[in-house]
Write a protein that holds these residues in place. Structure first.
Motif, short mmCIF file in Angstrom:
data_model
loop_
_atom_site.label_atom_id
_atom_site.label_comp_id
_atom_site.label_asym_id
_atom_site.label_seq_id
_atom_site.Cartn_x
_atom_site.Cartn_y
_atom_site.Cartn_z
N LEU A 56 0.96 -1.12 -0.06
CA LEU A 56 0.03 0.00 0.14
C LEU A 56 0.79 1.36 0.02
O LEU A 56 0.46 2.24 -0.72
N LYS A 57 2.06 1.27 0.81
CA LYS A 57 2.87 2.28 0.81
C LYS A 57 3.59 2.48 -0.62
O LYS A 57 3.58 3.69 -1.16
N ALA A 58 3.90 1.45 -1.31
CA ALA A 58 4.23 1.79 -2.43
C ALA A 58 3.45 2.12 -3.63
O ALA A 58 3.66 3.16 -4.45
N THR A 59 1.97 1.79 -3.33
CA THR A 59 1.21 2.37 -4.35
C THR A 59 0.94 3.81 -4.07
O THR A 59 0.50 4.61 -4.89
N ILE A 60 0.90 4.24 -2.72
CA ILE A 60 0.52 5.57 -2.46
C ILE A 60 1.71 6.32 -3.02
O ILE A 60 1.62 7.64 -3.59
N ASP A 61 3.01 5.99 -2.83
CA ASP A 61 4.16 6.81 -3.29
C ASP A 61 4.18 6.78 -4.98
O ASP A 61 4.49 7.81 -5.48
N GLU A 62 3.56 5.85 -5.47
CA GLU A 62 3.57 5.87 -6.98
C GLU A 62 2.45 7.01 -7.29
O GLU A 62 2.45 7.67 -8.47
N LEU A 63 1.38 7.01 -6.55
CA LEU A 63 0.37 7.92 -7.04
C LEU A 63 0.83 9.35 -6.70
O LEU A 63 0.50 10.24 -7.44
N ASP A 64 1.66 9.59 -5.73
CA ASP A 64 2.15 10.81 -5.51
C ASP A 64 3.25 11.23 -6.59
O ASP A 64 3.08 12.22 -7.05
N ALA A 65 3.76 10.11 -7.17
CA ALA A 65 4.76 10.58 -8.36
C ALA A 65 4.01 10.66 -9.69
O ALA A 65 4.35 11.66 -10.43
N LYS A 66 3.14 9.90 -10.12
CA LYS A 66 2.48 9.57 -11.25
C LYS A 66 1.16 10.53 -11.60
O LYS A 66 0.87 10.84 -12.80
N VAL A 67 0.34 10.50 -10.42
CA VAL A 67 -0.88 11.10 -10.50
C VAL A 67 -0.98 12.60 -9.91
O VAL A 67 -1.65 13.36 -10.36
N GLY A 68 -0.20 12.71 -9.13
CA GLY A 68 0.03 14.20 -8.40
C GLY A 68 -0.70 14.18 -7.21
O GLY A 68 -1.33 15.22 -7.04
N THR A 69 -0.94 13.37 -6.45
CA THR A 69 -1.59 13.49 -5.02
C THR A 69 -0.86 14.38 -4.16
O THR A 69 -1.65 14.57 -2.83
N ASN A 70 0.24 14.48 -4.34
CA ASN A 70 1.21 15.68 -3.58
C ASN A 70 1.23 15.13 -2.16
O ASN A 70 1.52 15.95 -1.16
N GLY A 71 1.37 13.84 -1.60
CA GLY A 71 1.37 13.60 -0.52
C GLY A 71 0.17 13.82 0.55
O GLY A 71 0.35 13.72 1.74
N ASN A 72 -0.97 13.77 0.03
CA ASN A 72 -2.36 14.12 0.69
C ASN A 72 -3.25 12.87 0.63
O ASN A 72 -3.70 12.64 -0.64
N HIS A 73 -3.26 12.17 1.73
CA HIS A 73 -4.03 10.77 1.90
C HIS A 73 -4.90 10.58 3.02
O HIS A 73 -4.72 11.00 4.11
N ALA A 74 -6.34 10.31 2.60
CA ALA A 74 -7.18 10.08 3.66
C ALA A 74 -7.37 8.59 3.78
O ALA A 74 -7.66 8.00 2.65
N PHE A 75 -7.50 8.11 5.03
CA PHE A 75 -7.66 6.67 5.25
C PHE A 75 -9.09 6.25 5.77
O PHE A 75 -9.27 6.75 7.02
N TYR A 76 -10.15 5.74 5.16
CA TYR A 76 -11.48 5.70 5.61
C TYR A 76 -11.52 4.18 6.14
O TYR A 76 -11.11 3.29 5.46
N LEU A 77 -11.75 4.01 7.42
CA LEU A 77 -11.47 2.79 8.01
C LEU A 77 -13.24 2.16 8.01
O LEU A 77 -13.99 2.41 9.20
N SER A 78 -13.68 1.61 7.02
CA SER A 78 -15.01 1.16 7.02
C SER A 78 -14.79 -0.15 7.60
O SER A 78 -15.26 -1.19 6.57
N ILE A 79 -14.56 -0.45 8.62
CA ILE A 79 -14.15 -1.77 9.13
C ILE A 79 -14.75 -1.88 10.54
O ILE A 79 -15.06 -0.84 11.21
#
Length: 511
Positions: free
Chosen positions: A118-141
């Motif tokens: 998951l961390k690798a996926t988030i890093d990829e999104l920051d680099a390729k999609v431009g999410t800029n290190g901004n992430h919200a984690f929704y615990l629907s659990i």
């Protein structure tokens, strides 16, 4: 991406300081993405936000679950959910842009390697999609998994934000099952995320009508001068459902109606109804006033006389034979959990001294409705003979939260004719008739607020703990009393609820 104009967009305010409430580059990571909440509410809400032009190109949706899915498999699941449950029309170009940034991570909560992926996926999104290190984690659990997931987010570095980044966590109710467990839960979550980054979802607070309580009271001179014990006799807050527990039998046993909805939804409605005018609508000011109200709530001294609980029995409802609570699939036949709960609460402030607040919630009742009924004292009737006002009740202002959101005012009027007879009439305001703008679904507003970091609609742990302090003595008393009273489906609850009101010389309003 097509954008709805500001004039037609219910979530866009042209004067808002946050760029018309458009979210910045970010991702929403959903744990428990295969559940009903995600499929029916969260994924459709994300699409609706995109369709309204409120999500940027640099936005990504990430799912985390045990399924062995690829990104495209998850994309199909999202598409099916959107087509079935979204509130805005299907737009192929919006979907194309959104789907390009959908990701899925397969894993277990106790597996370090899963969160490393998951961390690798988030890093990829920051680099390729431009999410800029901004992430919200929704615990629907389930809450029992919160600690494990939070610790994994901490271990993997996913909870760490840079100086110009955010990491936020969203948790669904229940926030514990009593005061002690809610404190433990809060300690776990806030050991990983700072308090301002924790968003506790109460979807009722995202409903348009709930927020209109603030507008009704503080934007008008008509009501606020009367909003006190000089004029108000009592307040009834009702959340009724006409269905049973259905597939939630396993969850409901051990929880009951009071823990399920009174501790959060109804006590939040009470706080908004009874609070003093805040200094502003900023989160800290709103919370301060709600906390003052909740800290002033008093549980009745005689809990037996001023509370009621019940379980729905089997029988006929609406021409259909329905199953009783104890006979539902998966239910413990010896369960003492209530499907109906009612209680009187008093607020120890100058404004509300002597004005009881009656709260009730239940399943298999007469109809589905959530409302706040403010019932006024009777006017002195020196001018009228008793026979002239025999059909006249008490004035009431009723705020309908769902369905058919709106406000009804009940007052007395002369009956046409030569004589003087006065009886009740109503004036009705409905959102659907008064406004051409469509009300956003609650989860749309709340998800957008999370991405914007706008917290007024989210209760902090202080409010949660105050709510449990109110409810715990009542639930503890009930647990010593044995089985709840049975009531027939399609009625308005057990006879003990009517007896509770009769002791105070009042009766429940029939919505």
């Amino acid at each position: 991406m097509s954008k709805i104009s500001a004039g037609n967009n219910p979530l866009r305010d042209p004067d808002d300081r946050r760029l018309n409430r458009i979210a910045g580059p970010s991702s929403l990571v959903i744990f428990g993405v295969t559940g009903d909440l995600s499929r029916k509410k969260l994924m459709p809400a994300v699409y609706d936000l995109a369709n309204r032009g409120l999500l940027p190109a640099g936005f990504s949706l990430v799912g985390f679950a045990r399924r062995e899915w690829k990104n495209q498999d998850f994309g199909k699941v999202v598409k099916e959910a959107v087509k079935q449950y979204a509130r805005t029309p299907w737009n192929e170009s919006v979907w194309k842009q959104l789907s390009e940034n959908i990701r899925f991570v397969s894993g277990e909560f106790d597996d370090d390697a899963s969160f490393d992926r998951l961390k690798a996926t988030i890093d990829e999104l920051d680099a390729k999609v431009g999410t800029n290190g901004n992430h919200a984690f929704y615990l629907s659990i389930p809450p029992k998994a919160f600690a494990q997931v939070c610790q994994q987010l901490k271990r993997s570095g996913l909870a760490d934000a840079g100086p110009d980044e955010f990491r936020r966590v969203v948790i669904e109710k229940p926030f514990g099952h009593d005061l002690e467990s809610s404190r433990r839960l809060n300690d776990v979550v806030e050991s990983v995320f700072p308090p301002d980054s924790v968003f506790r979802i109460d979807h009722y607070l995202g409903k348009e009508t709930v927020q209109n309580i603030l507008a009704l009271r503080f934007a008008n001179m008509l009501f606020e001068p009367l909003w006190n014990s000089n004029y108000i006799d009592h307040v009834q807050i009702t959340m009724a459902e006409d269905i049973g527990v259905g597939g939630r039998a396993g969850y409901y046993d051990g929880i009951g109606a009071a823990r399920d909805v009174i501790q959060n939804h109804l006590l939040q409605l009470l706080a908004l109804t009874a609070m003093e005018e805040p200094v502003s609508f900023d989160a800290a000011d709103l919370r301060a006033e709600k906390e003052k109200v909740l800290s002033a709530v008093r549980v009745p001294k005689d809990i037996a006389k001023h509370t009621a609980r019940g379980q729905y029995a089997g029988g006929w409802q609406g021409g259909e034979q329905v199953t009783g609570f104890l006979d539902e699939d998966g239910m413990n036949p010896k369960s003492v959990s209530e499907t109906y709960a009612a209680m009187r609460l008093d607020i120890n402030t100058r404004r509300w001294a002597g004005v009881p607040f009656y709260l009730r919630a239940g399943k298999r009742l007469g109809r589905r409705v959530t409302e706040i009924a403010v019932v006024f004292k009777r006017a002195p009737q020196q001018l009228f003979a008793e026979s002239q006002t025999s059909a006249l009740g008490q004035n009431a202002l009723v705020i309908r939260v769902q369905p058919d959101e709106g406000i009804t005012i009940r007052f007395g009027s002369k009956v046409p004719g030569v004589g003087m007879q006065v009886r009740d009439v109503t004036m009705d305001f409905g959102y659907g008739h008064a406004f051409t703008e469509a009300s956003p679904e609650a989860y749309e507003r709340l998800i957008l607020d999370v991405l914007l970091g706008d917290p007024p609609l989210f209760p902090r742990h202080e409010e949660v703990e105050l709510s449990w302090k109110i409810l715990d003595p009542i639930v503890s008393f009930w647990e010593k009393k044995g089985k709840p009273e049975q009531y027939r489906p399609g009625t308005w609850g057990p006879s003990s609820a009517d007896e509770m009101m009769a002791r105070d010389g009042r009766e429940w309003r029939i919505p």
